[in-house]
Design a protein around this motif. Structure first.
Motif, PDB file in Angstrom:
ATOM      1  N   GLY A 262       0.787  -1.220   0.000  1.00 36.83           N
ATOM      2  CA  GLY A 262       0.000   0.000   0.000  1.00 36.83           C
ATOM      3  C   GLY A 262       0.819   1.268   0.000  1.00 36.83           C
ATOM      4  N   GLY A 263       2.136   1.144   0.161  1.00 34.52           N
ATOM      5  CA  GLY A 263       2.997   2.321   0.152  1.00 34.52           C
ATOM      6  C   GLY A 263       3.586   2.569  -1.221  1.00 34.52           C
ATOM      7  N   LEU A 264       4.080   3.781  -1.430  1.00 29.59           N
ATOM      8  CA  LEU A 264       4.757   4.091  -2.681  1.00 29.59           C
ATOM      9  C   LEU A 264       6.053   3.298  -2.783  1.00 29.59           C
ATOM     10  CD1 LEU A 264       4.379   7.984  -2.854  1.00 29.59           C
ATOM     11  CD2 LEU A 264       3.076   6.273  -4.142  1.00 29.59           C
ATOM     12  N   VAL A 265       6.353   2.814  -3.953  1.00 25.21           N
ATOM     13  CA  VAL A 265       7.578   2.050  -4.176  1.00 25.21           C
ATOM     14  C   VAL A 265       8.764   2.996  -4.197  1.00 25.21           C
ATOM     15  CG1 VAL A 265       8.838   0.618  -5.819  1.00 25.21           C
ATOM     16  CG2 VAL A 265       6.403   0.210  -5.421  1.00 25.21           C
ATOM     17  N   ASN A 266       9.729   2.738  -3.325  1.00 24.99           N
ATOM     18  CA  ASN A 266      10.969   3.508  -3.287  1.00 24.99           C
ATOM     19  C   ASN A 266      12.102   2.555  -3.675  1.00 24.99           C
ATOM     20  OD1 ASN A 266      13.424   4.758  -2.463  1.00 24.99           O
ATOM     21  ND2 ASN A 266      12.323   6.024  -0.982  1.00 24.99           N
ATOM     22  N   GLU A 267      12.473   2.610  -4.940  1.00 23.28           N
ATOM     23  CA  GLU A 267      13.447   1.640  -5.455  1.00 23.28           C
ATOM     24  C   GLU A 267      14.778   1.721  -4.715  1.00 23.28           C
ATOM     25  OE1 GLU A 267      12.298  -0.487  -7.385  1.00 23.28           O
ATOM     26  OE2 GLU A 267      10.910   0.365  -8.842  1.00 23.28           O
ATOM     27  N   ALA A 268      15.252   2.918  -4.443  1.00 16.97           N
ATOM     28  CA  ALA A 268      16.555   3.076  -3.790  1.00 16.97           C
ATOM     29  C   ALA A 268      16.531   2.497  -2.382  1.00 16.97           C
ATOM     30  CB  ALA A 268      16.943   4.554  -3.757  1.00 16.97           C
TER      31      ALA A 268
END
Length: 414
Positions: A229-235
């Motif tokens: 449900g959270g935004l994907v933070n690739e780093a």
């Protein structure tokens, strides 16, 4: 046997196209669906490449293998025999040159990998194949409901009043899962998911990709479950796993290709921006999410509102994906978020651009402030905005503003 809502769409596609590909996670019921069609509504022979003999014969001489079957043919787990794809193209084209109408409804394929993970299949059968996704059991299929939730949103046909359902939300989270464990107890689900995840990550991944660090995938899956449900933070994901950002993103996409995770892209009126903003990630099955987080959705999650809110949002994402795949595959699922903090969990966009939106609240009551994100979206979308709802744990459909409603979660399947 629970009827699957995708059956009608598959039969309709077989009537006007040579091949149909039904993708979806392992154990979602693809084999059962196609075997029932082949035995009843669409008579056909059935071949599964889970059988080593069939797989060996198909790989040895693909064209001879396919010519041996005179009528319509089911090819189950087709991704295991990629050598067949070029032969399928040649036979379909030959049939089309002779009698185009007779070429339709020849082949029904299934696979546990997304078509995007099988470029050989996609390239060979472009223009010759329709693609569908079969997810695990939906709440609508469990309840045998009317299936009018999404149509009522598209047309803003909600009416005030109580919503009564045989199944409460926590029970439906357990039941709307893989057919083999639908409604089973926590212990049985735990053992099944342990075996399932191990098999998928060891077997299916190797069929579509060379993975240098296969042992990272279980950790990545659990990490994504904790951030559902959270935004994907690739780093940040890469740092947590000790990988470079490119490798971490490739592994995350791989989990999506084998239908363990579900990506929801952002909605913008400017379509070009959707390609550069962060998506949200969910697990395809909410019981799997609970297993990875070591939570019993029928008990412990209810006592923690924050945790249950996350589980409920994942359940809604999964249910929307299932209902859209079965009844409106041309529609798309998005999320909405502004740079100044206004957001809506889900935006459903019809092919013509009309949208309906859903905010999820894991509470028994809602307030006017819960509609702030929906109001923001309504203002930006203008005439394209049809309806917005806050799904909650109460029992009444309540009007809050023009085209804005509080709606019990049970309305998704009653």
């Amino acid at each position: 046997m629970i009827p699957r809502r995708l059956s009608a769409a598959v039969l309709a596609a077989l009537a006007d196209t040579p091949a149909v590909y039904v993708a979806g996670p392992r154990q979602a019921g693809k084999s059962t669906l196609v075997m029932r069609l082949a035995q009843n509504d669409w008579p056909a022979d059935y071949v599964t490449f889970d059988e080593a003999g069939m797989l060996g014969a198909a790989e040895a001489n693909p064209q001879s293998f396919l010519r041996a079957w005179q009528g319509s043919l089911v090819l189950d787990e087709a991704q295991m025999a990629p050598g067949l794809f070029r032969a399928l193209k040649l036979l379909i084209d030959k049939a089309r040159h002779g009698d185009p109408a007779s070429a339709n409804g020849r082949y029904l394929l299934t696979g546990s990998s997304s078509i995007l993970a099988l470029p050989q299949l996609a390239d060979a059968l472009v223009g010759r194949m329709r693609i569908f996704t079969l997810y695990p059991l939906s709440a609508l299929e469990i309840s045998a409901g009317s299936g009018d939730f999404l149509p009522r949103l598209w047309e803003n046909r909600l009416t005030p009043g109580p919503v009564r359902s045989e199944y409460q939300l926590a029970e439906m989270i357990v039941r709307a899962s893989f057919p083999e464990i639908s409604g089973k107890g926590q212990s049985a689900r735990r053992k099944w998911f342990e075996d399932y995840v191990s098999t998928i990550l060891q077997r299916d991944v190797r069929q579509i990709a060379e993975i240098a660090k296969l042992g990272v995938l279980p950790n990545l899956l659990k990490l994504l479950a904790g951030r559902a449900g959270g935004l994907v933070n690739e780093a940040d994901i890469a740092r947590s796993l000790g990988l470079n950002a490119v490798t971490a993103k490739n592994y995350r996409i791989l989990l999506q290709m084998i239908f363990l995770t579900l990506e929801v892209k952002p909605w913008f009126k400017n379509i070009g921006k959707r390609l550069v903003k962060a998506p949200k990630c969910y697990l395809v099955d909410t019981s799997l999410l609970c297993h990875l987080l070591n939570i019993d959705p029928g008990h412990g999650a209810v006592r923690d509102p924050h945790v249950f809110g996350q589980i409920m949002e994942n359940f809604v994402a999964s249910e929307l994906a299932k209902q859209l795949a079965a009844t409106a595959p041309q529609a798309s699922l998005h999320h909405f978020r502004t740079s100044y903090g206004k957001e809506v969990d889900f935006v459903l966009e019809a092919p013509g651009g009309k949208i309906s939106a859903i905010e999820v609240k894991g509470r028994d009551a809602v307030t006017a402030a819960d509609f702030n994100g929906l109001r923001e979206l309504r203002g930006l979308a203008g005439e394209d905005f049809v309806c917005g709802v806050v799904l909650y744990r109460g029992g009444q459909i309540i009007p809050f503003d023009e085209n804005l409603w509080a709606v019990p979660a049970e309305a998704m399947w009653r």
